[in-house]
Every structure is written in C-alpha cells, then in structure tokens.
Design a protein around this motif. Sequence first.
Motif, PDB file in Angstrom:
ATOM      1  N   HIS A 122       0.839  -1.212   0.000  1.00  0.00           N
ATOM      2  CA  HIS A 122       0.000   0.000   0.000  1.00  0.00           C
ATOM      3  C   HIS A 122       0.867   1.252   0.000  1.00  0.00           C
ATOM      4  CE1 HIS A 122      -3.194   2.734   0.661  1.00  0.00           C
ATOM      5  NE2 HIS A 122      -3.090   2.818   1.972  1.00  0.00           N
ATOM      6  N   GLU A 123       1.948   1.216   0.756  1.00  0.00           N
ATOM      7  CA  GLU A 123       2.879   2.349   0.795  1.00  0.00           C
ATOM      8  C   GLU A 123       3.556   2.565  -0.553  1.00  0.00           C
ATOM      9  OE1 GLU A 123       5.741   1.798   3.842  1.00  0.00           O
ATOM     10  OE2 GLU A 123       4.377   2.340   5.468  1.00  0.00           O
ATOM     11  N   ALA A 124       3.601   1.524  -1.375  1.00  0.00           N
ATOM     12  CA  ALA A 124       4.286   1.605  -2.671  1.00  0.00           C
ATOM     13  C   ALA A 124       3.419   2.244  -3.751  1.00  0.00           C
ATOM     14  CB  ALA A 124       4.721   0.206  -3.112  1.00  0.00           C
ATOM     15  N   LEU A 125       2.202   2.687  -3.399  1.00  0.00           N
ATOM     16  CA  LEU A 125       1.295   3.308  -4.363  1.00  0.00           C
ATOM     17  C   LEU A 125       1.022   4.758  -3.967  1.00  0.00           C
ATOM     18  CD1 LEU A 125      -1.283   0.415  -4.939  1.00  0.00           C
ATOM     19  CD2 LEU A 125       0.505   1.203  -6.517  1.00  0.00           C
ATOM     20  N   PRO A 126       1.984   5.654  -4.170  1.00  0.00           N
ATOM     21  CA  PRO A 126       1.802   7.048  -3.743  1.00  0.00           C
ATOM     22  C   PRO A 126       0.678   7.763  -4.484  1.00  0.00           C
ATOM     23  CG  PRO A 126       3.733   6.845  -5.154  1.00  0.00           C
ATOM     24  CD  PRO A 126       3.278   5.446  -4.846  1.00  0.00           C
ATOM     25  N   ARG A 127       0.334   7.286  -5.685  1.00  0.00           N
ATOM     26  CA  ARG A 127      -0.724   7.923  -6.476  1.00  0.00           C
ATOM     27  C   ARG A 127      -1.980   7.053  -6.565  1.00  0.00           C
ATOM     28  NH1 ARG A 127       1.795  12.128  -9.178  1.00  0.00           N
ATOM     29  NH2 ARG A 127       4.073  11.989  -9.270  1.00  0.00           N
ATOM     30  N   GLY A 128      -2.016   6.004  -5.753  1.00  0.00           N
ATOM     31  CA  GLY A 128      -3.151   5.104  -5.785  1.00  0.00           C
ATOM     32  C   GLY A 128      -3.005   4.036  -6.855  1.00  0.00           C
ATOM     33  N   GLY A 129      -3.910   3.069  -6.851  1.00  0.00           N
ATOM     34  CA  GLY A 129      -3.855   1.986  -7.816  1.00  0.00           C
ATOM     35  C   GLY A 129      -4.633   0.787  -7.309  1.00  0.00           C
ATOM     36  N   LYS A 130      -4.092  -0.385  -7.553  1.00  0.00           N
ATOM     37  CA  LYS A 130      -4.758  -1.616  -7.157  1.00  0.00           C
ATOM     38  C   LYS A 130      -3.788  -2.530  -6.427  1.00  0.00           C
ATOM     39  CE  LYS A 130      -7.585  -3.899  -9.927  1.00  0.00           C
ATOM     40  NZ  LYS A 130      -8.084  -4.759 -11.046  1.00  0.00           N
ATOM     41  N   LEU A 131      -4.285  -3.144  -5.341  1.00  0.00           N
ATOM     42  CA  LEU A 131      -3.536  -4.177  -4.626  1.00  0.00           C
ATOM     43  C   LEU A 131      -4.227  -5.509  -4.885  1.00  0.00           C
ATOM     44  CD1 LEU A 131      -2.645  -2.777  -1.077  1.00  0.00           C
ATOM     45  CD2 LEU A 131      -1.217  -2.914  -3.094  1.00  0.00           C
ATOM     46  N   THR A 132      -3.472  -6.464  -5.402  1.00  0.00           N
ATOM     47  CA  THR A 132      -4.009  -7.793  -5.684  1.00  0.00           C
ATOM     48  C   THR A 132      -3.358  -8.791  -4.739  1.00  0.00           C
ATOM     49  OG1 THR A 132      -4.276  -7.222  -8.019  1.00  0.00           O
ATOM     50  CG2 THR A 132      -4.343  -9.559  -7.444  1.00  0.00           C
ATOM     51  N   VAL A 133      -4.187  -9.532  -4.003  1.00  0.00           N
ATOM     52  CA  VAL A 133      -3.707 -10.511  -3.032  1.00  0.00           C
ATOM     53  C   VAL A 133      -4.033 -11.911  -3.539  1.00  0.00           C
ATOM     54  CG1 VAL A 133      -3.880 -11.345  -0.651  1.00  0.00           C
ATOM     55  CG2 VAL A 133      -4.044  -8.884  -1.136  1.00  0.00           C
ATOM     56  N   GLU A 134      -3.002 -12.752  -3.605  1.00  0.00           N
ATOM     57  CA  GLU A 134      -3.166 -14.143  -4.032  1.00  0.00           C
ATOM     58  C   GLU A 134      -2.584 -15.060  -2.958  1.00  0.00           C
ATOM     59  OE1 GLU A 134      -2.357 -14.433  -8.578  1.00  0.00           O
ATOM     60  OE2 GLU A 134      -1.139 -12.779  -7.814  1.00  0.00           O
ATOM     61  N   ILE A 135      -3.370 -16.019  -2.523  1.00  0.00           N
ATOM     62  CA  ILE A 135      -2.954 -16.948  -1.474  1.00  0.00           C
ATOM     63  C   ILE A 135      -3.195 -18.369  -1.952  1.00  0.00           C
ATOM     64  CG2 ILE A 135      -3.313 -17.694   0.915  1.00  0.00           C
ATOM     65  CD1 ILE A 135      -4.362 -14.897   1.518  1.00  0.00           C
ATOM     66  N   GLY A 136      -2.143 -19.157  -1.983  1.00  0.00           N
ATOM     67  CA  GLY A 136      -2.308 -20.552  -2.389  1.00  0.00           C
ATOM     68  C   GLY A 136      -1.349 -20.934  -3.483  1.00  0.00           C
ATOM     69  N   GLY A 137      -1.801 -21.750  -4.413  1.00  0.00           N
ATOM     70  CA  GLY A 137      -0.959 -22.253  -5.484  1.00  0.00           C
ATOM     71  C   GLY A 137      -1.481 -23.583  -5.949  1.00  0.00           C
ATOM     72  N   GLU A 138      -0.660 -24.279  -6.704  1.00  0.00           N
ATOM     73  CA  GLU A 138      -1.051 -25.570  -7.239  1.00  0.00           C
ATOM     74  C   GLU A 138      -0.150 -26.663  -6.686  1.00  0.00           C
ATOM     75  OE1 GLU A 138      -1.086 -25.415 -11.457  1.00  0.00           O
ATOM     76  OE2 GLU A 138      -2.631 -23.861 -11.572  1.00  0.00           O
ATOM     77  N   GLY A 139      -0.743 -27.830  -6.457  1.00  0.00           N
ATOM     78  CA  GLY A 139       0.039 -28.952  -5.933  1.00  0.00           C
ATOM     79  C   GLY A 139       0.588 -28.634  -4.557  1.00  0.00           C
ATOM     80  N   GLY A 140       1.846 -28.934  -4.337  1.00  0.00           N
ATOM     81  CA  GLY A 140       2.463 -28.677  -3.043  1.00  0.00           C
ATOM     82  C   GLY A 140       3.100 -27.309  -2.949  1.00  0.00           C
ATOM     83  N   ASP A 141       3.031 -26.530  -4.036  1.00  0.00           N
ATOM     84  CA  ASP A 141       3.643 -25.200  -4.046  1.00  0.00           C
ATOM     85  C   ASP A 141       2.624 -24.156  -3.608  1.00  0.00           C
ATOM     86  OD1 ASP A 141       6.031 -26.242  -5.062  1.00  0.00           O
ATOM     87  OD2 ASP A 141       5.299 -26.092  -7.127  1.00  0.00           O
ATOM     88  N   GLN A 142       2.882 -23.551  -2.461  1.00  0.00           N
ATOM     89  CA  GLN A 142       2.004 -22.497  -1.972  1.00  0.00           C
ATOM     90  C   GLN A 142       2.808 -21.222  -1.786  1.00  0.00           C
ATOM     91  OE1 GLN A 142      -0.197 -23.565   1.531  1.00  0.00           O
ATOM     92  NE2 GLN A 142      -1.652 -24.799   0.377  1.00  0.00           N
ATOM     93  N   ALA A 143       2.149 -20.102  -2.008  1.00  0.00           N
ATOM     94  CA  ALA A 143       2.825 -18.812  -1.865  1.00  0.00           C
ATOM     95  C   ALA A 143       1.823 -17.743  -1.489  1.00  0.00           C
ATOM     96  CB  ALA A 143       3.535 -18.441  -3.165  1.00  0.00           C
ATOM     97  N   LEU A 144       2.338 -16.697  -0.889  1.00  0.00           N
ATOM     98  CA  LEU A 144       1.579 -15.486  -0.584  1.00  0.00           C
ATOM     99  C   LEU A 144       2.107 -14.409  -1.520  1.00  0.00           C
ATOM    100  CD1 LEU A 144       1.991 -15.640   3.307  1.00  0.00           C
ATOM    101  CD2 LEU A 144       0.192 -16.721   1.927  1.00  0.00           C
ATOM    102  N   VAL A 145       1.243 -13.827  -2.314  1.00  0.00           N
ATOM    103  CA  VAL A 145       1.674 -12.835  -3.298  1.00  0.00           C
ATOM    104  C   VAL A 145       0.790 -11.598  -3.198  1.00  0.00           C
ATOM    105  CG1 VAL A 145       2.125 -12.355  -5.734  1.00  0.00           C
ATOM    106  CG2 VAL A 145       2.420 -14.684  -4.852  1.00  0.00           C
ATOM    107  N   VAL A 146       1.419 -10.437  -3.071  1.00  0.00           N
ATOM    108  CA  VAL A 146       0.693  -9.165  -3.081  1.00  0.00           C
ATOM    109  C   VAL A 146       1.321  -8.291  -4.156  1.00  0.00           C
ATOM    110  CG1 VAL A 146       0.023  -7.110  -1.787  1.00  0.00           C
ATOM    111  CG2 VAL A 146       0.156  -9.324  -0.624  1.00  0.00           C
ATOM    112  N   THR A 147       0.508  -7.868  -5.114  1.00  0.00           N
ATOM    113  CA  THR A 147       0.995  -7.068  -6.234  1.00  0.00           C
ATOM    114  C   THR A 147       0.389  -5.672  -6.178  1.00  0.00           C
ATOM    115  OG1 THR A 147       1.156  -9.060  -7.604  1.00  0.00           O
ATOM    116  CG2 THR A 147       1.247  -6.937  -8.731  1.00  0.00           C
ATOM    117  N   ALA A 148       1.239  -4.663  -6.235  1.00  0.00           N
ATOM    118  CA  ALA A 148       0.801  -3.270  -6.277  1.00  0.00           C
ATOM    119  C   ALA A 148       0.913  -2.781  -7.714  1.00  0.00           C
ATOM    120  CB  ALA A 148       1.666  -2.410  -5.359  1.00  0.00           C
TER     121      ALA A 148
END
Length: 213
Positions: free
Chosen positions: A124-150
């Motif tokens: 959120h701090e990385a968006l000084p002019r606003g935008g979108k934050l996308t949160v992805e939790i999970g993955g496929e098979g045994g690979d899991q990850a937490l991903v937040v994209t600004a």
Amino acid sequence: MQTMIDLRVAELLASRLCHDLVGPIGAVGNGLELLADDEFGMADDAMQLTSNSARQASAILQFFRLAYGMAGARVGTDLTPLRDLAAGLLQASKSELDWATIAAPEGLPDGAGKMVMNMVALAHEALPRGGKLTVEIGGEGGDQALVVTASGQDAHLRPESLAGLDESIDVGELSPRGAHSYFTRVLAKRLGSDLEVDTPGEDMLRLKVALPA
C-alpha cells in the motif's frame, strides 16, 4: 537478519502506528470542535468529518492489531475478516483491493495471515498515487505462496523501506517506515522463507513469500 525483534524495532513500529493515527484522530477532534461551536452552520459537514475520521482510525487500529499483535498469529479457514480489514485500511486512499481467495488453502501455516497483512501494508505504501492491490494466497500442488501485487502509477518502495529489507541493515539505522519492512521480512524468515521483491511490469511491484512444503 535475526528472527527475534529488537526492542528498538518494537518502539519504531509503535511510532509508525501512532503516526498513522494522528491524522484521523486529529480530524475527529476538529470535527467535535466545529460541532461544539456551530457559528457558521457547518454541523452536517462537521458530523461527516467526525464520522469518517473515526471510521478511518478504527480501521487502522483493527488492521495493525492483527498485523503487529498476537491476534494475527493464527489464521482460520475463512480469510474474509483479513480481506475486510485490508479493504478498510485502503478505504480512505485512492487504491482498491482485489482479494479473491476467502477460503484458506489446506496446510496454510500459522503466521500466514499476519504475513499477508504486513505485505498488504508494505505494498500500500508503494502506491503514492493510488492503484490496485491484488492478493493471491495458495498455489497448485504442493507449491504455496503469498503474493501481493501493487499496480499503479510510479509504484515503488521508498528508500527507507528498501533499507529495512537489506540483510546487513543495522537496527539502529532503521526509521519507522524501515522498521515495517524489516518486520515484514522477519515474519517471512519465521515461516522458513524470505520476502521476494520484484517488478514484473511497468508501474508494478510484487511481494512474494514462497511457503515451504
């Protein structure tokens, strides 16, 4: 980077939280003063200011109660409360939240919820002019990850935040903003991983924590 938090880091995190609360709480006070002395007939505007600012202060407190406190140590099967708190944090900004996953994937470890909340705050701090934050939790098979994209114009981490992510940073050199990024990376280390930061496209910043199988 140690996985135990230095007292100075705790002090800096408290300073950061207080800094975030000063604005909305001060606005509540201003609104109440206008209500008490409604010389110019601004009662409706004053009430709106007071109400909005009180909601903003409450949203900040509830968010960081989980992000920094013991309440966020465990995550249940329903991620809706975390999503709602993240949406509340962004409500007064020019950013929107895209968080589709509301059911925690099987095997999501304790501490993952706290991890995501801190990643959201950092992104959120990385968006000084606003935008979108996308949160992805999970993955496929045994690979899991937490991903937040600004995603947004001029999306980037500030120098203080980048300094907090440096493996060799001296805790004594941290700022309140740098303490947050430092704390976020410590949480990733506690999960047996690390915080990856990259720029997958123009005006985009991605934070990722790959979860051990």
